[in-house]
Scaffold this motif. Structure first.
Motif, PDB file in Angstrom:
ATOM      1  N   HIS A   1     -17.435   6.806  10.884  1.00  9.82           N
ATOM      2  CA  HIS A   1     -16.621   7.002   9.680  1.00  9.82           C
ATOM      3  C   HIS A   1     -15.161   7.269  10.042  1.00  9.82           C
ATOM      4  CE1 HIS A   1     -20.145   7.147   7.022  1.00  9.82           C
ATOM      5  NE2 HIS A   1     -20.722   7.907   7.946  1.00  9.82           N
ATOM      6  N   LEU A   2     -14.948   8.135  11.021  1.00 10.61           N
ATOM      7  CA  LEU A   2     -13.577   8.461  11.427  1.00 10.61           C
ATOM      8  C   LEU A   2     -12.882   7.229  12.005  1.00 10.61           C
ATOM      9  CD1 LEU A   2     -14.156  11.956  13.083  1.00 10.61           C
ATOM     10  CD2 LEU A   2     -13.279  11.489  10.797  1.00 10.61           C
ATOM     11  N   ARG A   3     -13.622   6.448  12.759  1.00 16.24           N
ATOM     12  CA  ARG A   3     -13.045   5.246  13.358  1.00 16.24           C
ATOM     13  C   ARG A   3     -12.641   4.242  12.276  1.00 16.24           C
ATOM     14  NH1 ARG A   3     -15.963   1.154  14.621  1.00 16.24           N
ATOM     15  NH2 ARG A   3     -17.878   2.388  14.846  1.00 16.24           N
ATOM     16  N   LYS A   4     -13.503   4.055  11.288  1.00 15.91           N
ATOM     17  CA  LYS A   4     -13.220   3.087  10.228  1.00 15.91           C
ATOM     18  C   LYS A   4     -12.040   3.516   9.365  1.00 15.91           C
ATOM     19  CE  LYS A   4     -17.973   1.388   9.968  1.00 15.91           C
ATOM     20  NZ  LYS A   4     -19.227   1.369   9.163  1.00 15.91           N
ATOM     21  N   GLN A   5     -11.865   4.830   9.185  1.00 10.75           N
ATOM     22  CA  GLN A   5     -10.754   5.281   8.345  1.00 10.75           C
ATOM     23  C   GLN A   5      -9.442   5.410   9.125  1.00 10.75           C
ATOM     24  OE1 GLN A   5     -12.115   9.085   6.786  1.00 10.75           O
ATOM     25  NE2 GLN A   5     -11.115  10.246   8.404  1.00 10.75           N
ATOM     26  N   GLY A   6      -9.492   5.158  10.424  1.00  8.56           N
ATOM     27  CA  GLY A   6      -8.271   5.139  11.214  1.00  8.56           C
ATOM     28  C   GLY A   6      -7.924   6.426  11.922  1.00  8.56           C
ATOM     29  N   GLY A   7      -8.862   7.377  11.969  1.00  6.17           N
ATOM     30  CA  GLY A   7      -8.602   8.600  12.709  1.00  6.17           C
ATOM     31  C   GLY A   7      -9.124   9.839  12.027  1.00  6.17           C
ATOM     32  N   GLY A   8      -8.899  10.972  12.663  1.00  9.16           N
ATOM     33  CA  GLY A   8      -9.349  12.253  12.145  1.00  9.16           C
ATOM     34  C   GLY A   8      -9.447  13.251  13.285  1.00  9.16           C
ATOM     35  N   ARG A   9      -9.931  14.421  12.962  1.00 14.30           N
ATOM     36  CA  ARG A   9      -9.995  15.507  13.938  1.00 14.30           C
ATOM     37  C   ARG A   9     -11.381  16.154  13.890  1.00 14.30           C
ATOM     38  NH1 ARG A   9      -5.742  18.525  15.952  1.00 14.30           N
ATOM     39  NH2 ARG A   9      -4.673  16.538  15.781  1.00 14.30           N
ATOM     40  N   ILE A  10     -11.953  16.368  15.065  1.00 16.01           N
ATOM     41  CA  ILE A  10     -13.215  17.095  15.185  1.00 16.01           C
ATOM     42  C   ILE A  10     -12.926  18.418  15.882  1.00 16.01           C
ATOM     43  CG2 ILE A  10     -15.503  17.147  16.256  1.00 16.01           C
ATOM     44  CD1 ILE A  10     -15.501  14.077  16.035  1.00 16.01           C
ATOM     45  N   ILE A  11     -13.333  19.500  15.258  1.00 13.00           N
ATOM     46  CA  ILE A  11     -13.207  20.837  15.832  1.00 13.00           C
ATOM     47  C   ILE A  11     -14.604  21.307  16.211  1.00 13.00           C
ATOM     48  CG2 ILE A  11     -12.441  23.211  15.474  1.00 13.00           C
ATOM     49  CD1 ILE A  11     -10.145  21.251  15.292  1.00 13.00           C
ATOM     50  N   GLN A  12     -14.851  21.440  17.498  1.00 13.18           N
ATOM     51  CA  GLN A  12     -16.144  21.922  17.981  1.00 13.18           C
ATOM     52  C   GLN A  12     -16.002  23.374  18.409  1.00 13.18           C
ATOM     53  OE1 GLN A  12     -19.428  20.592  18.301  1.00 13.18           O
ATOM     54  NE2 GLN A  12     -19.765  22.750  18.779  1.00 13.18           N
ATOM     55  N   ILE A  13     -16.726  24.254  17.743  1.00 11.29           N
ATOM     56  CA  ILE A  13     -16.695  25.661  18.134  1.00 11.29           C
ATOM     57  C   ILE A  13     -17.557  25.841  19.376  1.00 11.29           C
ATOM     58  CG2 ILE A  13     -17.050  28.045  17.427  1.00 11.29           C
ATOM     59  CD1 ILE A  13     -14.909  26.545  15.815  1.00 11.29           C
ATOM     60  N   SER A  14     -16.915  26.190  20.455  1.00 11.99           N
ATOM     61  CA  SER A  14     -17.600  26.470  21.704  1.00 11.99           C
ATOM     62  C   SER A  14     -17.509  27.972  21.939  1.00 11.99           C
ATOM     63  CB  SER A  14     -16.963  25.670  22.854  1.00 11.99           C
ATOM     64  OG  SER A  14     -17.596  25.948  24.081  1.00 11.99           O
ATOM     65  N   SER A  15     -17.053  28.385  23.095  1.00 12.52           N
ATOM     66  CA  SER A  15     -16.948  29.787  23.459  1.00 12.52           C
ATOM     67  C   SER A  15     -16.274  29.837  24.822  1.00 12.52           C
ATOM     68  CB  SER A  15     -18.339  30.419  23.548  1.00 12.52           C
ATOM     69  OG  SER A  15     -18.313  31.655  24.228  1.00 12.52           O
ATOM     70  N   TYR A  16     -15.641  30.965  25.140  1.00 10.93           N
ATOM     71  CA  TYR A  16     -15.184  31.043  26.524  1.00 10.93           C
ATOM     72  C   TYR A  16     -16.396  31.141  27.442  1.00 10.93           C
ATOM     73  CZ  TYR A  16     -15.573  36.168  27.544  1.00 10.93           C
ATOM     74  OH  TYR A  16     -16.001  37.438  27.807  1.00 10.93           O
ATOM     75  N   GLY A  17     -17.572  31.332  26.832  1.00  7.61           N
ATOM     76  CA  GLY A  17     -18.832  31.230  27.558  1.00  7.61           C
ATOM     77  C   GLY A  17     -19.178  29.801  27.925  1.00  7.61           C
ATOM     78  N   GLY A  18     -18.315  28.850  27.577  1.00  5.40           N
ATOM     79  CA  GLY A  18     -18.453  27.488  28.059  1.00  5.40           C
ATOM     80  C   GLY A  18     -17.724  27.274  29.374  1.00  5.40           C
ATOM     81  N   GLN A  19     -17.044  28.320  29.840  1.00  5.59           N
ATOM     82  CA  GLN A  19     -16.328  28.289  31.113  1.00  5.59           C
ATOM     83  C   GLN A  19     -16.722  29.457  32.016  1.00  5.59           C
ATOM     84  OE1 GLN A  19     -14.139  25.962  32.161  1.00  5.59           O
ATOM     85  NE2 GLN A  19     -14.169  24.788  30.265  1.00  5.59           N
ATOM     86  N   VAL A  20     -17.115  30.571  31.409  1.00  5.70           N
ATOM     87  CA  VAL A  20     -17.422  31.811  32.128  1.00  5.70           C
ATOM     88  C   VAL A  20     -18.867  32.197  31.831  1.00  5.70           C
ATOM     89  CG1 VAL A  20     -16.774  34.218  32.462  1.00  5.70           C
ATOM     90  CG2 VAL A  20     -15.017  32.536  31.870  1.00  5.70           C
ATOM     91  N   ALA A  21     -19.634  32.517  32.857  1.00  4.42           N
ATOM     92  CA  ALA A  21     -21.046  32.858  32.663  1.00  4.42           C
ATOM     93  C   ALA A  21     -21.325  34.309  33.024  1.00  4.42           C
ATOM     94  CB  ALA A  21     -21.931  31.939  33.497  1.00  4.42           C
ATOM     95  N   PHE A  22     -22.190  34.933  32.231  1.00  2.49           N
ATOM     96  CA  PHE A  22     -22.614  36.310  32.456  1.00  2.49           C
ATOM     97  C   PHE A  22     -24.134  36.355  32.548  1.00  2.49           C
ATOM     98  CE2 PHE A  22     -18.629  36.541  30.054  1.00  2.49           C
ATOM     99  CZ  PHE A  22     -17.880  37.388  30.862  1.00  2.49           C
ATOM    100  N   PRO A  23     -24.690  37.329  33.274  1.00  4.80           N
ATOM    101  CA  PRO A  23     -26.146  37.441  33.351  1.00  4.80           C
ATOM    102  C   PRO A  23     -26.739  37.781  31.992  1.00  4.80           C
ATOM    103  CG  PRO A  23     -25.091  39.398  34.287  1.00  4.80           C
ATOM    104  CD  PRO A  23     -24.001  38.401  34.031  1.00  4.80           C
TER     105      PRO A  23
END
Length: 224
Positions: free
Chosen positions: A66-88
């Protein structure tokens, strides 16, 4: 365990049909699952992967045509700094966040020519239901008592102090990022999160730099 993928496709298709054009899609499904890896049940492992990782992947995949057909857009994916840093005590949560980060970083390069931007939001601790309501805890084993693995129990207890992040201010920074061109690949929210992330990445790079000779030793000699 898998998310209801046909339902995701239908929701996205119906939304674009209803509104005609959607410029920003926010993928925010996720929860925390705490406990040592062996304390988690198979069902708990399957459920968090389906929610935090597979569900987000399928939402993004469903949106791209859909985004491609309309010529663009923005996706915001909520991650976490836990996507870079790991804790036990948080292995499966980190598995899903490290996973969605790799997925989004690759897809961002695939769809940039279509004027589609993807931003990974990496918040630190915030005063939301993530810690103080929705967090799930495994069936804990006494073998891990006194082990750093169970340190998360202190974090989940609000009487030990609330998280520093203000969810209202965080939401404002996310909304503001939509207007940035090009789309920022990552948006770290919270000074504590940024400090920990930078420290972790510096240590990771330093470790890699010690492996120069080892890495080269596995190449074919020049000219072969």
């Amino acid at each position: 365990m898998l998310p209801d993928v046909p339902a995701i496709h239908k929701l996205v298709d119906d939304s674009f049909e209803k509104f005609g054009r959607i410029d920003v899609i926010i993928s925010n499904a996720g929860y925390g699952l705490f406990g040592a890896a062996e304390e988690l049940s198979d069902a708990e492992v399957g459920h968090i992967i389906a929610t935090n990782l597979t569900g987000s992947i399928q939402l993004i995949r469903s949106s791209l045509p859909h985004l491609r057909k309309q010529g663009g857009g923005r996706i915001i994916q909520i991650s976490s700094y836990g996507g870079q840093v790991a804790f036990p005590g948080n292995s499966m949560y980190h598995a899903t966040k490290f996973g969605i980060e790799g997925f989004c970083e690759s897809v961002a390069q695939e769809v940039a020519p279509f004027n589609i931007g993807i931003t990974l939001v990496e918040p630190g601790g915030a005063r939301t239901e993530f810690r103080y309501g929705s967090a799930q805890v495994a069936n804990l084993m006494s073998e891990y008592d006194g082990n750093p693995t169970h340190g998360f129990l202190n974090m989940l207890d609000a009487s030990n102090g609330l998280a520093p992040g203000d969810p209202v201010r965080m939401a404002s920074r996310i909304i503001e990022s939509v207007e940035q061109e090009p789309a920022p690949m990552r948006l770290v929210l919270g000074s504590q999160a940024l400090t920990n992330t930078i420290s972790t990445l510096k240590a990771r790079v330093a470790d890699y730099e010690t492996q120069t000779e080892l890495a080269a030793s596995t190449d074919f000699p020049a000219g072969e």
